[in-house]
Design an enzyme around this catalytic site. Structure first.
Site, PDB file in Angstrom:
ATOM      1  N   ARG A  99      55.334  47.474   7.899  1.00  0.00           N
ATOM      2  CA  ARG A  99      54.766  48.092   9.020  1.00  0.00           C
ATOM      3  C   ARG A  99      55.228  49.784   8.765  1.00  0.00           C
ATOM      4  NH1 ARG A  99      57.895  45.396  13.470  1.00  0.00           N
ATOM      5  NH2 ARG A  99      57.358  46.934  14.929  1.00  0.00           N
ATOM      6  N   ARG A 141      46.703  55.111  15.929  1.00  0.00           N
ATOM      7  CA  ARG A 141      47.526  54.823  14.872  1.00  0.00           C
ATOM      8  C   ARG A 141      46.564  55.163  13.348  1.00  0.00           C
ATOM      9  NH1 ARG A 141      51.297  51.241  17.027  1.00  0.00           N
ATOM     10  NH2 ARG A 141      52.460  49.594  15.740  1.00  0.00           N
ATOM     11  N   ARG A 189      66.727  44.172  17.270  1.00  0.00           N
ATOM     12  CA  ARG A 189      66.166  44.459  18.476  1.00  0.00           C
ATOM     13  C   ARG A 189      66.003  42.904  19.154  1.00  0.00           C
ATOM     14  NH1 ARG A 189      61.170  48.245  19.144  1.00  0.00           N
ATOM     15  NH2 ARG A 189      60.027  46.894  17.833  1.00  0.00           N
ATOM     16  N   LYS A 198      59.721  54.867  20.899  1.00  0.00           N
ATOM     17  CA  LYS A 198      58.535  55.038  21.651  1.00  0.00           C
ATOM     18  C   LYS A 198      58.604  54.403  22.925  1.00  0.00           C
ATOM     19  CE  LYS A 198      55.552  53.546  18.626  1.00  0.00           C
ATOM     20  NZ  LYS A 198      56.164  53.216  17.350  1.00  0.00           N
ATOM     21  N   ARG A 203      60.815  39.804  18.552  1.00  0.00           N
ATOM     22  CA  ARG A 203      59.510  39.789  18.394  1.00  0.00           C
ATOM     23  C   ARG A 203      59.115  39.268  16.937  1.00  0.00           C
ATOM     24  NH1 ARG A 203      57.069  45.919  19.358  1.00  0.00           N
ATOM     25  NH2 ARG A 203      56.392  45.418  17.268  1.00  0.00           N
TER      26      ARG A 203
HETATM   27  P1  AMP Z   1      53.778  48.102  18.186  1.00  0.00           P
HETATM   28  O1  AMP Z   1      54.122  47.341  19.354  1.00  0.00           O
HETATM   29  O2  AMP Z   1      52.997  49.287  18.681  1.00  0.00           O
HETATM   30  O3  AMP Z   1      54.753  48.214  17.013  1.00  0.00           O
HETATM   31  O4  AMP Z   1      52.367  47.243  17.538  1.00  0.00           O
HETATM   32  C1  AMP Z   1      52.557  45.934  17.064  1.00  0.00           C
HETATM   33  C2  AMP Z   1      51.509  45.658  16.159  1.00  0.00           C
HETATM   34  O5  AMP Z   1      50.429  45.682  16.758  1.00  0.00           O
HETATM   35  C3  AMP Z   1      51.318  46.692  15.126  1.00  0.00           C
HETATM   36  O6  AMP Z   1      52.206  46.245  13.864  1.00  0.00           O
HETATM   37  C4  AMP Z   1      49.926  46.343  14.593  1.00  0.00           C
HETATM   38  O7  AMP Z   1      49.724  45.119  13.969  1.00  0.00           O
HETATM   39  C5  AMP Z   1      49.145  46.077  16.180  1.00  0.00           C
HETATM   40  N1  AMP Z   1      48.757  47.352  16.765  1.00  0.00           N
HETATM   41  C6  AMP Z   1      49.288  47.908  17.905  1.00  0.00           C
HETATM   42  N2  AMP Z   1      48.520  49.206  18.054  1.00  0.00           N
HETATM   43  C7  AMP Z   1      47.669  49.290  17.144  1.00  0.00           C
HETATM   44  C8  AMP Z   1      46.710  50.363  16.817  1.00  0.00           C
HETATM   45  N3  AMP Z   1      46.568  51.375  17.691  1.00  0.00           N
HETATM   46  N4  AMP Z   1      46.060  50.055  15.631  1.00  0.00           N
HETATM   47  C9  AMP Z   1      46.107  48.904  14.926  1.00  0.00           C
HETATM   48  N5  AMP Z   1      47.057  48.079  15.050  1.00  0.00           N
HETATM   49  C10 AMP Z   1      47.781  48.102  16.118  1.00  0.00           C
END
Ligand code: AMP
Length: 216
Positions: free
Chosen positions: A171, A88, A127, A13, A160
């Protein structure tokens, strides 16, 4: 043009969003990036979100609602946006519809990056990121020339906190449980375009471009 890119962690993404932004001049709205910035700056949102994020769990919908409404209060969103990692959950998708309706906007297309879970493990655990310029590496498939150092700007690379196997498994299961209904929600609206994200990066982007050219 208002877009959403959706896919499991590691599906690409972030990488694809960068390419789309450059070519189509859209504003990139990543709730993950916004939350990480909030955690780093120790804001009220960051303090609430941190524990969920470290465990790989989703942050509660109310927190996400607030950061999205706040983001829409900034003028730059008029240019068209690309949501990445949001919505999400089904509740977030319904909520977003309401927010967009009130603003007289709509989503034009949902790009769904499809890939098997097994392929994601190497991508995620390998990563590494540059905190300064945002360049993304992978110790297995795209290592930096000098280990741990960004080729582009010389900064030390970081991993990360949630890019470990244990968090990834949480996740992925959160993704299948909560985000699959989001895809189905948009499928019913007829705006989902499926992309095979297991292909080479250039091929994936070329497929995305074909879709977007059809919308422009
Ligand atoms: P990402 O970078 O998109 O993988 O997001 C990292 C973490 O942020 C996720 O594992 C969630 O803990 C939180 N997160 C990001 N976007 C959302 C969302 N739209 N709803 C809930 N949690 C989110």
């Amino acid at each position: 043009m208002n877009l959403l890119i959706i896919g499991a962690p590691g599906a690409g993404k972030g990488t694809m969003s960068e390419r789309i932004m450059d070519d189509y001049h859209l504003i990139h709205v990543s709730t993950g990036d916004m939350l990480r910035a909030a955690v780093k700056n120790e804001t009220a949102v960051g303090l609430k979100a941190q524990e969920y994020m470290n465990r790989g769990e989703l942050v509660p919908d109310e927190i996400i609602h607030d950061i999205i409404v706040e983001r829409f209060s900034q003028d730059d969103m008029e240019a068209g946006f690309l949501f990445d990692g949001y919505p999400r959950t089904y509740a977030q998708a319904v909520d977003l519809d309401e927010i967009l309706k009130q603003l007289g906007k709509k989503l034009d297309c949902v790009i769904n990056l499809n890939i098997e879970d097994q392929e994601l493990i190497e991508r995620i655990t390998g990563r590494r990121l540059c905190p300064a310029c945002g360049e993304i590496y992978n110790i297995y498939t795209k290592p930096s020339k000098v280990e741990g150092v960004c080729d582009r700007c010389g900064e030390s690379l970081i991993q990360r906190k949630d890019d470990n196997l244990e968090s990834l498994q949480v996740r992925l299961s959160e993704y299948h449980k909560n985000t699959q209904p989001v895809i189905e929600y948009y499928q019913e609206l007829g705006i989902v375009k499926d992309v095979d994200a297991s292909k080479d990066k250039e091929d994936v982007y070329s497929d995305i471009r074909d879709i977007l050219e059809g919308l422009c």
